[in-house]
Design a protein around this motif. Structure first.
Motif, mmCIF file in Angstrom:
data_model
loop_
_atom_site.group_PDB
_atom_site.id
_atom_site.type_symbol
_atom_site.label_atom_id
_atom_site.label_comp_id
_atom_site.label_asym_id
_atom_site.label_seq_id
_atom_site.Cartn_x
_atom_site.Cartn_y
_atom_site.Cartn_z
ATOM 1 N N THR A 18 63.524 -20.829 -63.064
ATOM 2 C CA THR A 18 62.474 -21.747 -63.504
ATOM 3 C C THR A 18 63.093 -22.874 -64.326
ATOM 4 N N GLU A 19 62.309 -23.913 -64.536
ATOM 5 C CA GLU A 19 62.777 -25.026 -65.367
ATOM 6 C C GLU A 19 63.076 -24.539 -66.782
ATOM 7 N N TYR A 20 62.192 -23.697 -67.316
ATOM 8 C CA TYR A 20 62.374 -23.160 -68.667
ATOM 9 C C TYR A 20 63.689 -22.395 -68.782
ATOM 10 N N GLU A 21 63.973 -21.514 -67.829
ATOM 11 C CA GLU A 21 65.214 -20.728 -67.852
ATOM 12 C C GLU A 21 66.435 -21.645 -67.781
ATOM 13 N N THR A 22 66.337 -22.656 -66.927
ATOM 14 C CA THR A 22 67.455 -23.575 -66.743
ATOM 15 C C THR A 22 67.705 -24.384 -68.013
ATOM 16 N N ARG A 23 66.636 -24.893 -68.617
ATOM 17 C CA ARG A 23 66.775 -25.635 -69.885
ATOM 18 C C ARG A 23 67.417 -24.752 -70.964
ATOM 19 N N LYS A 24 66.930 -23.536 -71.070
ATOM 20 C CA LYS A 24 67.443 -22.602 -72.074
ATOM 21 C C LYS A 24 68.945 -22.358 -71.861
ATOM 22 N N TYR A 25 69.319 -22.173 -70.601
ATOM 23 C CA TYR A 25 70.730 -21.936 -70.272
ATOM 24 C C TYR A 25 71.591 -23.145 -70.643
ATOM 25 N N LEU A 26 71.129 -24.323 -70.259
ATOM 26 C CA LEU A 26 71.907 -25.533 -70.544
ATOM 27 C C LEU A 26 72.006 -25.789 -72.052
ATOM 28 N N CYS A 43 67.947 -32.029 -60.325
ATOM 29 C CA CYS A 43 67.761 -30.790 -59.570
ATOM 30 C C CYS A 43 66.340 -30.654 -59.025
ATOM 31 N N LYS A 44 65.374 -31.167 -59.766
ATOM 32 C CA LYS A 44 63.987 -31.171 -59.263
ATOM 33 C C LYS A 44 63.874 -32.073 -58.038
ATOM 34 N N ASP A 45 64.502 -33.242 -58.122
ATOM 35 C CA ASP A 45 64.471 -34.188 -56.989
ATOM 36 C C ASP A 45 65.095 -33.581 -55.736
ATOM 37 N N LEU A 46 66.103 -32.761 -55.922
ATOM 38 C CA LEU A 46 66.754 -32.090 -54.789
ATOM 39 C C LEU A 46 65.985 -30.859 -54.320
ATOM 40 N N GLY A 47 64.995 -30.444 -55.108
ATOM 41 C CA GLY A 47 64.197 -29.280 -54.746
ATOM 42 C C GLY A 47 64.784 -27.956 -55.208
ATOM 43 N N TYR A 48 65.796 -28.003 -56.073
ATOM 44 C CA TYR A 48 66.409 -26.776 -56.570
ATOM 45 C C TYR A 48 65.586 -26.131 -57.683
ATOM 46 N N ILE A 49 64.777 -26.949 -58.360
ATOM 47 C CA ILE A 49 63.872 -26.422 -59.370
ATOM 48 C C ILE A 49 62.455 -26.766 -58.919
ATOM 49 N N ASP A 50 61.688 -25.730 -58.633
ATOM 50 C CA ASP A 50 60.293 -25.906 -58.216
ATOM 51 C C ASP A 50 59.529 -24.690 -58.731
ATOM 52 N N ASP A 51 58.961 -24.834 -59.922
ATOM 53 C CA ASP A 51 58.299 -23.706 -60.571
ATOM 54 C C ASP A 51 57.146 -23.143 -59.741
ATOM 55 N N GLU A 52 56.407 -24.006 -59.070
ATOM 56 C CA GLU A 52 55.280 -23.531 -58.268
ATOM 57 C C GLU A 52 55.766 -22.643 -57.121
ATOM 58 N N ASP A 53 56.807 -23.082 -56.439
ATOM 59 C CA ASP A 53 57.381 -22.280 -55.361
ATOM 60 C C ASP A 53 57.962 -20.975 -55.915
ATOM 61 N N TYR A 54 58.606 -21.069 -57.080
ATOM 62 C CA TYR A 54 59.177 -19.890 -57.723
ATOM 63 C C TYR A 54 58.091 -18.860 -58.002
ATOM 64 N N GLU A 79 57.583 -14.795 -69.713
ATOM 65 C CA GLU A 79 58.951 -14.778 -70.254
ATOM 66 C C GLU A 79 59.813 -15.879 -69.640
ATOM 67 N N LYS A 80 59.465 -16.287 -68.429
ATOM 68 C CA LYS A 80 60.233 -17.307 -67.715
ATOM 69 C C LYS A 80 59.647 -18.705 -67.912
ATOM 70 N N GLY A 81 58.680 -18.819 -68.836
ATOM 71 C CA GLY A 81 58.130 -20.110 -69.201
ATOM 72 C C GLY A 81 57.096 -20.671 -68.240
ATOM 73 N N ILE A 82 56.465 -19.822 -67.461
ATOM 74 C CA ILE A 82 55.481 -20.275 -66.479
ATOM 75 C C ILE A 82 54.090 -20.272 -67.116
ATOM 76 N N PRO A 83 53.333 -21.361 -66.955
ATOM 77 C CA PRO A 83 51.976 -21.408 -67.515
ATOM 78 C C PRO A 83 51.039 -20.413 -66.823
ATOM 79 N N ASP A 84 50.113 -19.852 -67.605
ATOM 80 C CA ASP A 84 49.179 -18.844 -67.099
ATOM 81 C C ASP A 84 48.373 -19.323 -65.897
ATOM 82 N N GLU A 85 47.941 -20.588 -65.923
ATOM 83 C CA GLU A 85 47.111 -21.102 -64.823
ATOM 84 C C GLU A 85 47.842 -21.016 -63.488
ATOM 85 N N MET A 86 49.114 -21.354 -63.493
ATOM 86 C CA MET A 86 49.909 -21.320 -62.269
ATOM 87 C C MET A 86 50.009 -19.884 -61.740
#
Length: 152
Positions: A18-26, A43-54, A79-86
């Motif tokens: 997820t974006e949250y995990e990646t940010r935390k790692y970096l 990475c989002k532009d390349l499609g490597y980070i897509d929380d909805e797909d994840y 825990e992976k930073g995903i919003p409840d609505e999603m």
């Protein structure tokens, strides 16, 4: 020689994250926020980070393969930073499988037990709760199983 933030990001994304995990790692690698933002956008532009797909993949996999209930899925994705609505939308898409799973899990756990014993009921319900189902749903699944066994 130290890797660039984008290189570190791409290496980390070898597995879906997820974006949250990646940010935390970096951040743990001590890149500055501006570098991190640029790497994440790239990475989002390349499609490597897509929380909805994840989220959709995670929910589908954990419902089908691990028979997890909604509560456990919500907790893990939070825990992976995903919003409840999603998460809610994805769970709704898998509602039929979740309902089927809880009945199968109740039957599997209760199959060899005395259905008239209160301890058996508690054992089955606690098992279902540990898999991530709500108490009311677990109780209902047990009662349905018990009714089905009486009718056979």
């Amino acid at each position: 020689m130290k890797k660039t933030c984008v290189e570190s990001c791409l290496l980390y994304l070898k597995y879906s994250r997820t974006e949250y995990e990646t940010r935390k790692y970096l951040k743990s690698l001590e890149y500055d926020n501006n570098e991190i933002d640029k790497a994440i956008e790239y990475c989002k532009d390349l499609g490597y980070i897509d929380d909805e797909d994840y989220v959709n993949s995670f929910v589908s996999d954990h419902v089908v393969f691990y028979k997890w209930g909604p509560n456990k899925i919500k907790f893990k994705l939070k825990e992976k930073g995903i919003p409840d609505e999603m998460v809610e939308f994805s769970i709704m898409d898998n509602k039929e499988d979740i309902e089927k799973n809880i009945l199968e899990q109740a039957a599997k756990k209760a199959r060899s037990l005395d259905l008239n014993d209160y301890k058996t009921k508690r054992k089955v319900i606690n098992f279902l709760i540990s898999k991530g189902y709500k108490y009311d749903d677990a109780n209902s699944a047990f009662e349905k199983y018990k009714d089905n066994m009486k009718n056979e």
